[in-house]
Design a protein around this motif. Structure first.
Motif, PDB file in Angstrom:
ATOM      1  N   CYS A   1      17.963  18.937 -18.958  1.00 14.80           N
ATOM      2  CA  CYS A   1      19.018  18.409 -19.837  1.00 14.80           C
ATOM      3  C   CYS A   1      18.672  18.650 -21.304  1.00 14.80           C
ATOM      4  O   CYS A   1      19.531  19.068 -22.103  1.00 14.80           O
ATOM      5  CB  CYS A   1      19.217  16.922 -19.593  1.00 14.80           C
ATOM      6  SG  CYS A   1      19.998  16.502 -18.016  1.00 14.80           S
ATOM      7  N   MET A   2      17.421  18.414 -21.658  1.00 11.98           N
ATOM      8  CA  MET A   2      16.985  18.594 -23.044  1.00 11.98           C
ATOM      9  C   MET A   2      17.097  20.045 -23.480  1.00 11.98           C
ATOM     10  O   MET A   2      17.569  20.342 -24.589  1.00 11.98           O
ATOM     11  CB  MET A   2      15.548  18.097 -23.210  1.00 11.98           C
ATOM     12  CG  MET A   2      15.408  16.591 -23.179  1.00 11.98           C
ATOM     13  SD  MET A   2      13.674  16.085 -23.382  1.00 11.98           S
ATOM     14  CE  MET A   2      13.869  14.313 -23.596  1.00 11.98           C
ATOM     15  N   ASN A   3      16.669  20.953 -22.640  1.00  9.30           N
ATOM     16  CA  ASN A   3      16.743  22.370 -22.975  1.00  9.30           C
ATOM     17  C   ASN A   3      18.195  22.829 -23.130  1.00  9.30           C
ATOM     18  O   ASN A   3      18.533  23.589 -24.038  1.00  9.30           O
ATOM     19  CB  ASN A   3      16.045  23.211 -21.902  1.00  9.30           C
ATOM     20  CG  ASN A   3      14.527  23.165 -22.021  1.00  9.30           C
ATOM     21  OD1 ASN A   3      13.993  23.118 -23.132  1.00  9.30           O
ATOM     22  ND2 ASN A   3      13.830  23.185 -20.903  1.00  9.30           N
ATOM     23  N   ARG A   4      19.064  22.343 -22.253  1.00  6.38           N
ATOM     24  CA  ARG A   4      20.474  22.710 -22.311  1.00  6.38           C
ATOM     25  C   ARG A   4      21.118  22.161 -23.586  1.00  6.38           C
ATOM     26  O   ARG A   4      21.849  22.868 -24.291  1.00  6.38           O
ATOM     27  CB  ARG A   4      21.198  22.181 -21.068  1.00  6.38           C
ATOM     28  CG  ARG A   4      22.649  22.620 -20.972  1.00  6.38           C
ATOM     29  CD  ARG A   4      23.193  22.462 -19.561  1.00  6.38           C
ATOM     30  NE  ARG A   4      22.989  21.110 -19.054  1.00  6.38           N
ATOM     31  CZ  ARG A   4      22.216  20.814 -18.008  1.00  6.38           C
ATOM     32  NH1 ARG A   4      21.569  21.766 -17.354  1.00  6.38           N
ATOM     33  NH2 ARG A   4      22.087  19.563 -17.593  1.00  6.38           N
ATOM     34  N   ALA A   5      20.843  20.892 -23.902  1.00 11.66           N
ATOM     35  CA  ALA A   5      21.414  20.279 -25.105  1.00 11.66           C
ATOM     36  C   ALA A   5      20.846  20.910 -26.370  1.00 11.66           C
ATOM     37  O   ALA A   5      21.562  21.087 -27.360  1.00 11.66           O
ATOM     38  CB  ALA A   5      21.139  18.776 -25.099  1.00 11.66           C
TER      39      ALA A   5
ATOM     40  N   CYS B   1      28.568  10.704 -27.529  1.00 16.04           N
ATOM     41  CA  CYS B   1      28.162  10.142 -26.238  1.00 16.04           C
ATOM     42  C   CYS B   1      28.162   8.615 -26.297  1.00 16.04           C
ATOM     43  O   CYS B   1      28.637   7.945 -25.369  1.00 16.04           O
ATOM     44  CB  CYS B   1      26.776  10.664 -25.862  1.00 16.04           C
ATOM     45  SG  CYS B   1      26.156  10.052 -24.284  1.00 16.04           S
ATOM     46  N   LYS B   2      27.661   8.079 -27.400  1.00 13.33           N
ATOM     47  CA  LYS B   2      27.638   6.628 -27.568  1.00 13.33           C
ATOM     48  C   LYS B   2      29.054   6.061 -27.584  1.00 13.33           C
ATOM     49  O   LYS B   2      29.335   5.018 -26.975  1.00 13.33           O
ATOM     50  CB  LYS B   2      26.918   6.286 -28.876  1.00 13.33           C
ATOM     51  CG  LYS B   2      26.849   4.802 -29.233  1.00 13.33           C
ATOM     52  CD  LYS B   2      25.782   4.094 -28.445  1.00 13.33           C
ATOM     53  CE  LYS B   2      25.648   2.645 -28.906  1.00 13.33           C
ATOM     54  NZ  LYS B   2      25.138   2.520 -30.285  1.00 13.33           N
TER      55      LYS B   2
ATOM     56  N   ALA C   1      16.638  14.060 -31.303  1.00 15.87           N
ATOM     57  CA  ALA C   1      17.904  14.691 -30.919  1.00 15.87           C
ATOM     58  C   ALA C   1      18.901  14.704 -32.069  1.00 15.87           C
ATOM     59  O   ALA C   1      19.834  15.514 -32.086  1.00 15.87           O
ATOM     60  CB  ALA C   1      18.511  13.967 -29.720  1.00 15.87           C
ATOM     61  N   LYS C   2      18.716  13.838 -33.050  1.00 16.38           N
ATOM     62  CA  LYS C   2      19.650  13.734 -34.169  1.00 16.38           C
ATOM     63  C   LYS C   2      19.200  14.539 -35.386  1.00 16.38           C
ATOM     64  O   LYS C   2      19.741  14.361 -36.480  1.00 16.38           O
ATOM     65  CB  LYS C   2      19.833  12.267 -34.562  1.00 16.38           C
ATOM     66  CG  LYS C   2      20.469  11.391 -33.479  1.00 16.38           C
ATOM     67  CD  LYS C   2      20.653   9.969 -33.978  1.00 16.38           C
ATOM     68  CE  LYS C   2      21.309   9.078 -32.946  1.00 16.38           C
ATOM     69  NZ  LYS C   2      20.387   8.630 -31.905  1.00 16.38           N
TER      70      LYS C   2
ATOM     71  N   ILE D   1      23.587   8.491 -17.899  1.00 19.53           N
ATOM     72  CA  ILE D   1      22.577   9.429 -18.392  1.00 19.53           C
ATOM     73  C   ILE D   1      23.217  10.269 -19.483  1.00 19.53           C
ATOM     74  O   ILE D   1      24.324  10.788 -19.312  1.00 19.53           O
ATOM     75  CB  ILE D   1      22.004  10.304 -17.247  1.00 19.53           C
ATOM     76  CG1 ILE D   1      20.918  11.245 -17.792  1.00 19.53           C
ATOM     77  CG2 ILE D   1      23.096  11.076 -16.527  1.00 19.53           C
ATOM     78  CD1 ILE D   1      20.126  11.945 -16.702  1.00 19.53           C
ATOM     79  N   CYS D   2      22.558  10.380 -20.611  1.00 19.37           N
ATOM     80  CA  CYS D   2      23.125  11.099 -21.752  1.00 19.37           C
ATOM     81  C   CYS D   2      22.845  12.597 -21.623  1.00 19.37           C
ATOM     82  O   CYS D   2      22.080  13.027 -20.756  1.00 19.37           O
ATOM     83  CB  CYS D   2      22.551  10.544 -23.057  1.00 19.37           C
ATOM     84  SG  CYS D   2      20.915  11.186 -23.476  1.00 19.37           S
ATOM     85  N   PRO D   3      23.452  13.439 -22.487  1.00 15.76           N
ATOM     86  CA  PRO D   3      23.242  14.882 -22.407  1.00 15.76           C
ATOM     87  C   PRO D   3      21.778  15.308 -22.561  1.00 15.76           C
ATOM     88  O   PRO D   3      21.413  16.410 -22.166  1.00 15.76           O
ATOM     89  CB  PRO D   3      24.089  15.427 -23.569  1.00 15.76           C
ATOM     90  CG  PRO D   3      25.156  14.410 -23.769  1.00 15.76           C
ATOM     91  CD  PRO D   3      24.497  13.103 -23.486  1.00 15.76           C
ATOM     92  N   TRP D   4      20.956  14.410 -23.118  1.00 19.37           N
ATOM     93  CA  TRP D   4      19.540  14.729 -23.313  1.00 19.37           C
ATOM     94  C   TRP D   4      18.681  14.277 -22.131  1.00 19.37           C
ATOM     95  O   TRP D   4      17.463  14.392 -22.167  1.00 19.37           O
ATOM     96  CB  TRP D   4      19.037  14.090 -24.605  1.00 19.37           C
ATOM     97  CG  TRP D   4      19.764  14.584 -25.802  1.00 19.37           C
ATOM     98  CD1 TRP D   4      20.856  14.035 -26.402  1.00 19.37           C
ATOM     99  CD2 TRP D   4      19.485  15.783 -26.536  1.00 19.37           C
ATOM    100  NE1 TRP D   4      21.267  14.797 -27.466  1.00 19.37           N
ATOM    101  CE2 TRP D   4      20.446  15.877 -27.579  1.00 19.37           C
ATOM    102  CE3 TRP D   4      18.507  16.774 -26.431  1.00 19.37           C
ATOM    103  CZ2 TRP D   4      20.463  16.928 -28.488  1.00 19.37           C
ATOM    104  CZ3 TRP D   4      18.529  17.822 -27.344  1.00 19.37           C
ATOM    105  CH2 TRP D   4      19.492  17.897 -28.346  1.00 19.37           C
TER     106      TRP D   4
END
Length: 291
Positions: free
Chosen positions: A122-126, A67-68, A54-55, A85-88
């Motif tokens: 979530c992953m696709n959106r982020a 987010c952190k 993700a980074k 729950i994070c954006p991912w």
């Protein structure tokens, strides 16, 4: 310190053995500098396949760090454990460790997938927002599939109790004088040197002024954060130039530089040689010596 207590690092390894659970302990004091409480870098930052993937873009990195930072603020404000729950789509159990109204650290029991379909969405959106490759959804298999919450909550509370026990028995004198904030900066620089990471990204997580953080870093490390990051990148570049058959441009990109001209300039300033000259000289030396 009571020598009968095992080091915190060993306890964490024992707890998560043969699981996909990841433990991150975010220091908010010098507690991780005390006897038997120092941790490996991958247990002081969010370090797992999903988070690392993700980074891989500037926007992805900033989203994760933001987010952190928000989670840290919430943990301090609530002063009690909670689920997030994070954006991912990565689920975590977050446990603040408090002693006499002072926050010592925050425990993250994470890399949890509570619902694979929700996580994938979530992953696709982020990914759409950050430009991260949507293949990140392939990393769902590296996550711990949650059946119930009880296990993760028990792990968080057990680690919290152990930290407080160790803290109560410690002499409260850290071995290293380096400030805990600087330790965090070093961990992020050493891990994500190949991304477009900046001092403001990390200082934002801890609600610290970036200029103050920069002065503190230089005071304790002896060089600026930018200089340290460049040194870390060039050390990796030197290794790649010798060990891998990659073009200079590919090496630059691999080490976090998007501009080849700038990479060449920084490399020569640090080593005295251009990347091409460094590769030629060291490969010839290895051939001559047989190393």
């Amino acid at each position: 310190m009571n020598n009968e207590l095992m080091p915190l690092q060993e306890l964490i390894k024992l707890i998560i053995h043969n699981t996909k659970i990841k433990i991150c302990i975010d220091c908010q004091s010098n507690i991780l500098s005390l006897d038997n409480m120092e941790l490996e870098y991958n247990n002081t930052i969010h370090y797992n396949e999903v988070c690392n993937y993700a980074k891989t873009t500037r926007k992805g990195l900033r989203l994760c760090l933001k987010c952190k930072g928000l989670t840290t603020q919430k943990a301090i404000s609530l002063n009690r454990p909670f689920w997030g729950i994070c954006p991912w789509g990565v689920t975590e159990y977050i446990v603040p460790v408090i002693q006499n109204s002072n926050i010592l650290c925050i425990i993250y029991v994470g890399n949890i997938c509570a619902n694979s379909e929700v996580t994938k969405k979530c992953m696709n959106r982020a990914a759409n927002v950050t430009g991260v490759n949507k293949n990140i959804t392939d990393k769902i298999s590296s996550m711990d599939m949650a059946e119930t919450h009880e296990l993760y909550e028990s792990i968080g509370e057990a680690i919290k109790s152990y930290i407080l026990l160790m803290y109560s028995k410690s002499e409260k004198k850290p071995h290293k004088k380096i400030h805990w904030v600087v330790r965090a900066f070093l961990s992020y620089a050493d891990t994500f040197y190949n991304t477009d990471i900046k001092i403001g990204d990390i200082s934002g997580m801890y609600n610290i002024n970036a200029k103050y953080a920069g002065r503190l870093f230089k005071k304790e490390v002896g060089i600026s954060f930018c200089e340290y990051l460049n040194n870390r990148r060039i050390e990796e570049a030197k290794r790649i130039l010798i060990e891998k058959n990659m073009s200079i441009g590919e090496v630059a990109f691999e080490c976090g530089y998007n501009n080849i001209t700038y990479f060449n300039r920084v490399f020569k300033n640090i080593t005295g040689l251009s990347p091409g000259e460094y590769r030629k000289r060291n490969i010839n030396d290895r051939y001559i010596t047989g190393v």
